[in-house]
Scaffold this motif. Structure first.
Motif, PDB file in Angstrom:
ATOM      1  N   ASP A  82       4.254   7.210   5.904  1.00 57.26           N
ATOM      2  CA  ASP A  82       3.391   6.057   6.182  1.00 57.26           C
ATOM      3  C   ASP A  82       4.177   4.808   6.599  1.00 57.26           C
ATOM      4  O   ASP A  82       5.306   4.608   6.163  1.00 57.26           O
ATOM      5  CB  ASP A  82       2.535   5.728   4.950  1.00 57.26           C
ATOM      6  CG  ASP A  82       1.346   6.654   4.810  1.00 57.26           C
ATOM      7  OD1 ASP A  82       1.041   7.375   5.770  1.00 57.26           O
ATOM      8  OD2 ASP A  82       0.713   6.661   3.742  1.00 57.26           O
ATOM      9  N   GLN A 286      -9.397   6.500  -1.098  1.00 59.71           N
ATOM     10  CA  GLN A 286      -9.337   7.953  -0.917  1.00 59.71           C
ATOM     11  C   GLN A 286     -10.092   8.384   0.334  1.00 59.71           C
ATOM     12  O   GLN A 286      -9.613   9.217   1.115  1.00 59.71           O
ATOM     13  CB  GLN A 286      -9.926   8.650  -2.153  1.00 59.71           C
ATOM     14  CG  GLN A 286      -9.027   8.590  -3.374  1.00 59.71           C
ATOM     15  CD  GLN A 286      -9.698   9.108  -4.636  1.00 59.71           C
ATOM     16  OE1 GLN A 286     -10.929   9.210  -4.705  1.00 59.71           O
ATOM     17  NE2 GLN A 286      -8.919   9.433  -5.655  1.00 59.71           N
ATOM     18  N   GLN A 289      -8.237   7.221   3.407  1.00 58.95           N
ATOM     19  CA  GLN A 289      -7.069   8.079   3.654  1.00 58.95           C
ATOM     20  C   GLN A 289      -7.467   9.300   4.472  1.00 58.95           C
ATOM     21  O   GLN A 289      -6.772   9.694   5.415  1.00 58.95           O
ATOM     22  CB  GLN A 289      -6.459   8.516   2.316  1.00 58.95           C
ATOM     23  CG  GLN A 289      -5.175   9.329   2.439  1.00 58.95           C
ATOM     24  CD  GLN A 289      -3.949   8.463   2.572  1.00 58.95           C
ATOM     25  OE1 GLN A 289      -3.885   7.388   2.020  1.00 58.95           O
ATOM     26  NE2 GLN A 289      -2.963   8.930   3.321  1.00 58.95           N
ATOM     27  N   TYR A 292      -8.130   8.319   8.029  1.00 62.73           N
ATOM     28  CA  TYR A 292      -6.874   8.004   8.705  1.00 62.73           C
ATOM     29  C   TYR A 292      -6.115   9.274   9.074  1.00 62.73           C
ATOM     30  O   TYR A 292      -5.588   9.417  10.189  1.00 62.73           O
ATOM     31  CB  TYR A 292      -6.023   7.106   7.811  1.00 62.73           C
ATOM     32  CG  TYR A 292      -4.559   7.041   8.201  1.00 62.73           C
ATOM     33  CD1 TYR A 292      -4.163   6.409   9.381  1.00 62.73           C
ATOM     34  CD2 TYR A 292      -3.581   7.613   7.388  1.00 62.73           C
ATOM     35  CE1 TYR A 292      -2.825   6.362   9.740  1.00 62.73           C
ATOM     36  CE2 TYR A 292      -2.240   7.567   7.743  1.00 62.73           C
ATOM     37  CZ  TYR A 292      -1.867   6.947   8.917  1.00 62.73           C
ATOM     38  OH  TYR A 292      -0.540   6.897   9.276  1.00 62.73           O
ATOM     39  N   GLU A 293      -6.045  10.228   8.138  1.00 59.88           N
ATOM     40  CA  GLU A 293      -5.221  11.415   8.349  1.00 59.88           C
ATOM     41  C   GLU A 293      -5.838  12.404   9.319  1.00 59.88           C
ATOM     42  O   GLU A 293      -5.125  13.153   9.975  1.00 59.88           O
ATOM     43  CB  GLU A 293      -4.943  12.098   7.012  1.00 59.88           C
ATOM     44  CG  GLU A 293      -4.029  11.270   6.111  1.00 59.88           C
ATOM     45  CD  GLU A 293      -3.716  11.953   4.805  1.00 59.88           C
ATOM     46  OE1 GLU A 293      -4.471  12.874   4.424  1.00 59.88           O
ATOM     47  OE2 GLU A 293      -2.725  11.581   4.172  1.00 59.88           O
ATOM     48  N   TYR A 308      -4.243   2.689  10.116  1.00 55.74           N
ATOM     49  CA  TYR A 308      -3.682   2.705   8.765  1.00 55.74           C
ATOM     50  C   TYR A 308      -4.407   1.714   7.862  1.00 55.74           C
ATOM     51  O   TYR A 308      -4.658   0.567   8.242  1.00 55.74           O
ATOM     52  CB  TYR A 308      -2.198   2.377   8.810  1.00 55.74           C
ATOM     53  CG  TYR A 308      -1.495   2.655   7.509  1.00 55.74           C
ATOM     54  CD1 TYR A 308      -1.549   3.917   6.924  1.00 55.74           C
ATOM     55  CD2 TYR A 308      -0.780   1.663   6.858  1.00 55.74           C
ATOM     56  CE1 TYR A 308      -0.899   4.186   5.726  1.00 55.74           C
ATOM     57  CE2 TYR A 308      -0.128   1.915   5.664  1.00 55.74           C
ATOM     58  CZ  TYR A 308      -0.195   3.169   5.103  1.00 55.74           C
ATOM     59  OH  TYR A 308       0.440   3.427   3.911  1.00 55.74           O
ATOM     60  N   SER A 493      -1.481  -2.160  -1.148  1.00 49.95           N
ATOM     61  CA  SER A 493      -1.324  -0.786  -1.636  1.00 49.95           C
ATOM     62  C   SER A 493      -1.451  -0.677  -3.148  1.00 49.95           C
ATOM     63  O   SER A 493      -1.550   0.424  -3.687  1.00 49.95           O
ATOM     64  CB  SER A 493       0.038  -0.231  -1.208  1.00 49.95           C
ATOM     65  OG  SER A 493       1.076  -1.033  -1.731  1.00 49.95           O
TER      66      SER A 493
END
Length: 832
Positions: A82, A286, A289, A292-293, A308, A493
């Motif tokens: 990341d 979550q 994420q 994003y992925e 991101y 974060s």
């Protein structure tokens, strides 16, 4: 064999990126962090330039083995974790570990960074790699060292005085302080009565209401009317002065523009997802994420849908701006597109502007077009991100606010306000949520009749209403995140983990989605603010974050920052340690409630290892003190003496059945009822202070049935049993609990199968496994243990004997050698 190895941190990301790269690439996942600081005192050594001892995570071994095998055959290794400090740290750890194994010799190792998981972004990043940033790595090392030193130096002192507290944290402690101080404000708040007054007006085109702005010639304020008598007397005066009609004395109209909110940062996404979707911060991150992925979108394949999600930036790339403007012109009309892009500045002075704001990777993917490929939560969050980004690049909304002043005689006046939308602009797409509405926003969307100065309207009535001032609201997850950001506590974060930690450690609870500190959390805060004031101070915490940012930017050296911190912090630790050893530190949070009328001994409340409790007597008394746990809704900070004395009514005898007493009590693990040797925990709806015999017997019978049916199968000569559990059949030998495959009949399990499955899936047993099973297995386990102990003793005796014999032989050999040397010297002298 692949000649290029690219490493990311998650398997989902690896799967997506693998489809973008050719056969010459192998894409593997590290599965998050691979190393961390060794969790023991001394792992960060201030006397050795803050040397850090690292250890591999238990779960990383098999993933690292796969990476090592791939690295041996690769010419190029790309570290594509990341694009933040944590990601940089993972890449650094991987390079350090591979370097020590000699896997980097002769290989090109580069860092790859992209803020969206799309084919173009990934290919561009691979084509333009860089070296690992020493600055970002140093900032990470400083953060871990700071967190470690605060945790491992304060926590042992904490445990001696705040029983049950798990640890203190550099960032979580100031966050807890926010919640505790807000609770203290609420408890100290004194509510005040006030009365509002509203005129109900009738007009041929539209009835409307107006609020009081002047009373008896003076400006009407919140506390102009503070009781019923005064409010009704004022109403009578107004009605008499108006004589059924109000006169229009002023009409004003004002247009104002409302600009769209900027695209999402981590903080604003968490806040808005909480307000609009009801998502906790952890859930928001979550779901983000996953978006994003990468999500599989029909024929398009797997693609990252948002950029991101850990960022402070509100800026957008030129490509993103161009795409958003195209979508606005196409779908909402050119009239809603500004002449040039909208640019935003971050209000937070601590913001890290390294990346873009959170946005859709392609604005062309409208939420409704890809909804079929998303889960419900993914669809909701993607829609939120898409709408916010699109709205941020639209024209402002134009609002028209009309205010009409109306008088009753010469001494009293009312005002009616209404706000209408003239040009919707960005409101066609999105409107930011609010934690609480302002008074003047209650008129949004309200229309008023066309009136001019000199007109009169009929006054139907004047309505009075009683109100009471309210204390400041408790923090929700959204408002806590906002406060953390404003105070500079933590970074994007860390917000979700801060909240999770406070809940997990039982320092706070969530009641109706609002944080309430537990007694443990309050006592912990009292201890820290009393003895470590500087280190839970908001300005200090924010200042340390600024120092970490400077390290990341190459404007400060991490060892210098650490040395400056340790000089004062280390001295403070030594000072408090001496005070504790000299018994100068008082136990925080002991609340004196008075005297027990029966014994004449002091009555108090405090927090212990198993929670809050009341106490009669002291440890200095000849008789031991009496203890009673507080009930779930009670707190040591507001319990009364009479309420505390009621707690000593336990254990209660509910009756006698078949010669055995049935009692209700509270123990270390909660409330329970007992008959003979059988204990049965109470359900949530049961209260040990009010439960009756019939209900207690139902719970006891359920427990006895459970125990009777607990053992499914036993094996001769083995402690292993097949048992019934809350979640189905399982294996246990008293020390380990293991799984049985779902397709296997538990009654058919063989000893060989049980041993194999227990070895493969066994985890430490927690609290025993039933009365019948407990007795049988305990005996077998004890027997085994005794046998092992005897064997161990025999082995130890044999080893000791061998060791002693070896020592004797060695001594003899030494003596013999020495004797020979002496004899030789003597012979030589004699010859001379």
């Amino acid at each position: 064999m692949a000649t290029n190895l690219l490493i990311v941190e998650s398997p989902a990301k690896a799967k997506t990126i693998n489809k973008y790269l050719g056969k010459d690439f192998e894409v593997l996942a590290s599965y998050g962090h691979v190393r961390d600081v060794v969790p023991k005192d001394g792992s960060v050594d201030p006397d050795k330039h803050f040397e850090i001892q690292w250890q591999l995570n238990d779960k990383s071994a098999k993933h690292l083995d796969q990476i090592f095998r791939a690295a041996k055959t690769a010419d190029n290794i790309y570290l594509a974790t990341d694009p933040d400090r944590e990601g940089e740290a993972i890449s650094w750890h991987l390079s350090e570990i591979m370097g020590k194994k000699g896997l980097l010799k002769g290989r090109n190792v580069k860092r790859v960074v992209f803020t969206e998981v799309t084919k173009s972004a990934v290919l561009d990043a691979v084509a333009n790699p860089r070296d690992i940033s020493e600055w970002l790595v140093d900032a990470y090392k400083a953060r871990r060292a700071l967190d470690y030193l605060v945790g491992f130096k304060i926590s042992p002192l904490l445990w001696r005085y705040v029983r049950g507290a798990k640890s203190a944290g550099r960032v979580q402690s100031p966050a807890l302080r926010l919640i505790v101080e807000r609770e203290a404000e609420i408890e100290a708040f004194v509510s005040q009565e006030y009365w509002s007054m509203e005129a109900q007006c009738r007009h041929p085109s539209q009835d409307f209401t107006a609020r009081l702005i002047r009373l008896d010639g003076n400006k009407a304020e919140q506390f102009s009317l503070t009781d019923s008598k005064g409010a009704h007397a004022a109403r009578d005066r107004i009605l008499q002065a108006a004589d059924g009609r109000l006169r229009v004395t002023d009409v004003s109209s004002k247009e104002r523009k409302r600009r769209a909110a900027p695209p999402f940062t981590t903080s604003t996404l968490q806040q808005e997802a909480g307000r609009k979707l009801g998502f906790p911060t952890r859930k928001t991150m979550q779901v983000a994420q996953k978006l994003y992925e990468g999500i599989r979108i029909g024929e398009e394949g797997t693609v990252g849908l948002i950029s991101y999600m850990r960022t402070d930036s509100v800026s957008l790339s030129g490509e993103a701006l161009s795409q958003l403007r195209d979508v606005i012109a196409r779908d909402y009309g050119i009239e809603n597109l500004p002449d040039k892009p909208n640019f935003y500045r971050n209000k937070n002075s601590n913001a890290q502007e390294a990346h873009e704001a959170i946005r859709p990777t392609s604005a062309l993917r409208r939420p409704e077009q890809i909804a079929q490929y998303l889960s419900d939560d993914e669809r909701k969050l993607y829609s939120l991100v898409w709408k916010r980004a699109v709205a941020s690049q639209m024209i402002p909304a134009t609002m028209n606010t009309v205010s009409i002043d109306l008088t009753a005689g010469t001494e009293h006046a009312f005002r009616a306000s209404g706000t209408t939308v003239v040009v919707a602009g960005f409101l066609n797409v999105y409107e930011e949520g609010r934690d609480a509405r302002k008074a003047d926003e209650d008129d949004d969307g309200r229309k008023l009749p066309a009136l001019k100065v000199g007109d009169a309207v009929d006054l139907q009535d004047v309505v009075t209403a009683q109100h009471f001032t309210e204390p400041p609201p408790r923090f929700t997850e959204a408002s806590l995140v906002k406060a953390l950001e404003e105070y500079g506590i933590g970074r994007p974060s860390t917000y979700a983990s801060i909240i999770s930690t406070l809940l997990y450690k039982d320092y706070t609870t969530l009641v109706n989605k609002s944080f309430r500190p537990t007694d443990l959390g309050r006592v912990l805060t009292m201890f820290l603010t009393e003895y470590f004031t500087r280190y839970v101070d908001y300005n200090f915490t924010a200042g340390m974050e600024d120092e970490l940012d400077k390290i990341a930017e190459g404007k400060a050296q991490w060892l210098d920052v650490m040395a400056g911190f340790w000089k004062e912090f280390g001295e403070k630790i030594r000072e408090i340690t001496l005070m504790i050893n000299g018994r100068e530190v008082k136990f925080p949070g002991i609340v004196e409630l008075g005297t027990d009328p029966k014994s004449g001994k002091p009555l108090s409340a405090r927090v212990g290892q198993y929670g809050a409790f009341a106490q009669i007597g002291t440890v200095e008394d000849e008789e031991k003190p009496k203890f009673a746990s507080l009930r779930p809704h009670q707190s040591i900070f507001n319990i009364t003496a009479s309420e505390a004395l009621e707690l000593f009514g336990l254990p209660r005898e509910l009756g006698v059945v078949d010669g055995q007493s049935v009692i209700a009590a509270v123990g270390p693990f909660g409330a329970y009822v007992k008959k003979g040797d059988t204990n049965a925990s109470l359900k949530k709806e049961d209260d040990p202070y009010t439960i009756e015999l019939d209900r207690a017997l139902v719970l006891i019978n359920e427990k006895e049935d459970f125990i009777r049916n607990r053992i499914i199968k036993e094996f001769d000569g083995s402690a292993i049993q097949v048992l019934n559990g809350r979640f189905g059949p399982y294996l246990s030998d008293g020390a380990l609990n293991g799984k049985i495959p779902k397709d296997v009949d538990p009654t058919s399990v063989t000893l060989e199968q049980a041993q194999a499955w227990l070895t493969e899936t066994g985890k430490p047993a927690r609290r025993g496994f039933g009365r019948g099973a407990k007795k049988t297995a305990a005996k077998k386990v004890a027997k085994k243990a005794a046998t092992k102990t005897v064997a161990a003793k025999k082995t130890a005796v044999k080893k000791a004997a061998k060791k002693t014999a070896a020592k004797k032989a060695a001594k003899k050999a030494v003596k013999k050698t020495a004797a020979k040397k002496v004899a030789k010297k003597a012979a030589k002298k004699a010859a001379e």
